[in-house]
Enzyme design. Structure first.
Site, PDB file in Angstrom:
ATOM      1  N   GLU A  78       0.807  -1.349   0.045  1.00  0.00           N
ATOM      2  CA  GLU A  78      -0.049  -0.060  -0.051  1.00  0.00           C
ATOM      3  C   GLU A  78       0.841   1.227  -0.268  1.00  0.00           C
ATOM      4  O   GLU A  78       0.634   2.203  -0.772  1.00  0.00           O
ATOM      5  CB  GLU A  78      -0.818   0.015   1.102  1.00  0.00           C
ATOM      6  CG  GLU A  78      -2.105  -0.939   1.080  1.00  0.00           C
ATOM      7  CD  GLU A  78      -1.898  -2.388   1.399  1.00  0.00           C
ATOM      8  OE1 GLU A  78      -2.654  -3.219   1.218  1.00  0.00           O
ATOM      9  OE2 GLU A  78      -0.643  -2.723   2.120  1.00  0.00           O
ATOM     10  N   HIS A 130     -11.031  -5.223   7.544  1.00  0.00           N
ATOM     11  CA  HIS A 130     -11.880  -5.064   6.242  1.00  0.00           C
ATOM     12  C   HIS A 130     -13.217  -4.532   6.292  1.00  0.00           C
ATOM     13  O   HIS A 130     -14.124  -4.323   5.534  1.00  0.00           O
ATOM     14  CB  HIS A 130     -12.158  -6.585   5.670  1.00  0.00           C
ATOM     15  CG  HIS A 130     -10.931  -7.210   5.086  1.00  0.00           C
ATOM     16  ND1 HIS A 130      -9.982  -7.906   5.791  1.00  0.00           N
ATOM     17  CD2 HIS A 130     -10.826  -7.622   3.962  1.00  0.00           C
ATOM     18  CE1 HIS A 130      -9.099  -8.262   5.289  1.00  0.00           C
ATOM     19  NE2 HIS A 130      -9.449  -8.265   4.066  1.00  0.00           N
TER      20      HIS A 130
END
Length: 323
Positions: A60, A129
């Site tokens: 990321e 998530h």
């Protein structure tokens, strides 16, 4: 006019902006061959090729760092972080570099980039998530943060974000991805960053929210039919639409703020501070917050206890209305 869900509306915005501007690049984990984990970027690789739709490694910080270099060099990258809970690794790149480029170069360079990420709970996913993490990015000077609550707004806000000269974090409420459809025009239109929208007019209580919680608030209105509620969907958390908030609170004298983020130092705290600064003498009751809790988002079977629901929102509305 086609009726689209939010996934389709975001895909349409990306496709139309890539057709309009050859500098727009889509990048991220699995955005190409797989079309993204939620299929938001489906079909873009076939249409625009591997030089403009780039499957990245699982990294990321590297995704966002690369996007910063592209943006400073004149491209307009749209970088996807696969889930919001993995965005923490991007904070250094965004706080130390992307948000400061214009300031650091005294306006010589800009950093026109968008970071997209699914956002929030409601789909019973695993740890990292289902988190609401917008607070971290609102606090970075030079960053803009947008969170749509409908397909129409999702397309218009994303187009505005791509065209903005500064970095924008574009959070997509995953529980709304396929929750409903509405008419979304093909072709160009924008929803301005920093402008909220009234979902309901009222005189007794101002109800403020955004993203998936705006839909929860609409459900709550059905439970408080004896209270005239003005519902504001902020759409953008940085910058805030101060005028819409303050004008409404001065009219109603009461306010409730609803968000998924943990309560302490969440966006609601900043909104309350601004109300106190600009509308304190108009208040007839303390401002109430309905929020997530100061704990990590729990695993699936406890998710319903964590997230604000229509009953909690309705109770807060009744409390401030009868104070």
């Amino acid at each position: 006019m086609a009726k689209l869900n939010m996934v389709q509306a975001i895909n349409l915005a990306l496709r139309e902006e890539m057709e309009r501007d050859p500098g727009v690049i889509v990048m991220g984990e699995d955005v190409g061959m797989d079309g993204g984990v939620f299929r938001v970027t489906e079909g873009l690789l076939n249409k625009f090729g591997g030089e403009r739709v780039i499957d990245t490694p699982l990294a990321e910080s590297g995704i966002v760092g690369t996007a910063i270099g592209m943006a400073v060099s004149g491209l307009k990258p749209v970088a996807e972080i696969q889930f919001e809970g993995f965005s923490y690794m991007t904070i250094d790149q965004l706080a130390a570099h992307a948000s400061r480029i214009r300031y650091r170069s005294r306006g010589t360079y800009h950093c026109p980039m968008v970071i997209r990420a699914p956002y929030g709970g409601g789909v019973r996913a695993l740890e990292h998530h289902s988190e609401a993490v917008a607070t971290f990015y609102i606090h970075i000077p030079g960053m803009k943060v947008a969170i749509p609550s409908s397909p129409y707004d999702a397309k218009g806000l994303l187009i505005s974000a791509i065209r903005d000269p500064d970095p924008v974090f574009f959070f997509e409420p995953k529980r709304l991805y396929r929750a409903f459809r509405e008419e979304v025009p093909e072709g160009e239109y924008t929803v301005p960053l920093g402008k909220g929208k009234k979902l309901a007019e009222g005189d007794d209580v101002t109800l403020i929210s955004w993203g998936a919680m705006a839909r929860v608030c609409l459900e709550a209105l059905k439970l408080v039919k004896d209270v005239s509620v003005e519902l504001i969907d902020l759409r953008t958390l940085s910058p805030l639409d101060d005028k819409m908030i303050i004008d409404s609170v001065r009219k109603t004298g009461r306010a409730v703020i609803v968000h998924e983020e943990p309560r302490t130092l969440g966006p609601g705290a900043e909104i309350i501070a601004r109300i106190n600064e600009k509308a304190f003498l108009y208040l007839e009751a303390p401002v109430k917050r309905v929020t997530g809790y100061d704990v990590p988002m729990p695993l699936p079977k406890l998710e319903d206890y964590y997230l604000p629901d229509a009953e909690r929102v309705a109770d807060a509305i009744k409390e401030v209305a009868t104070f």
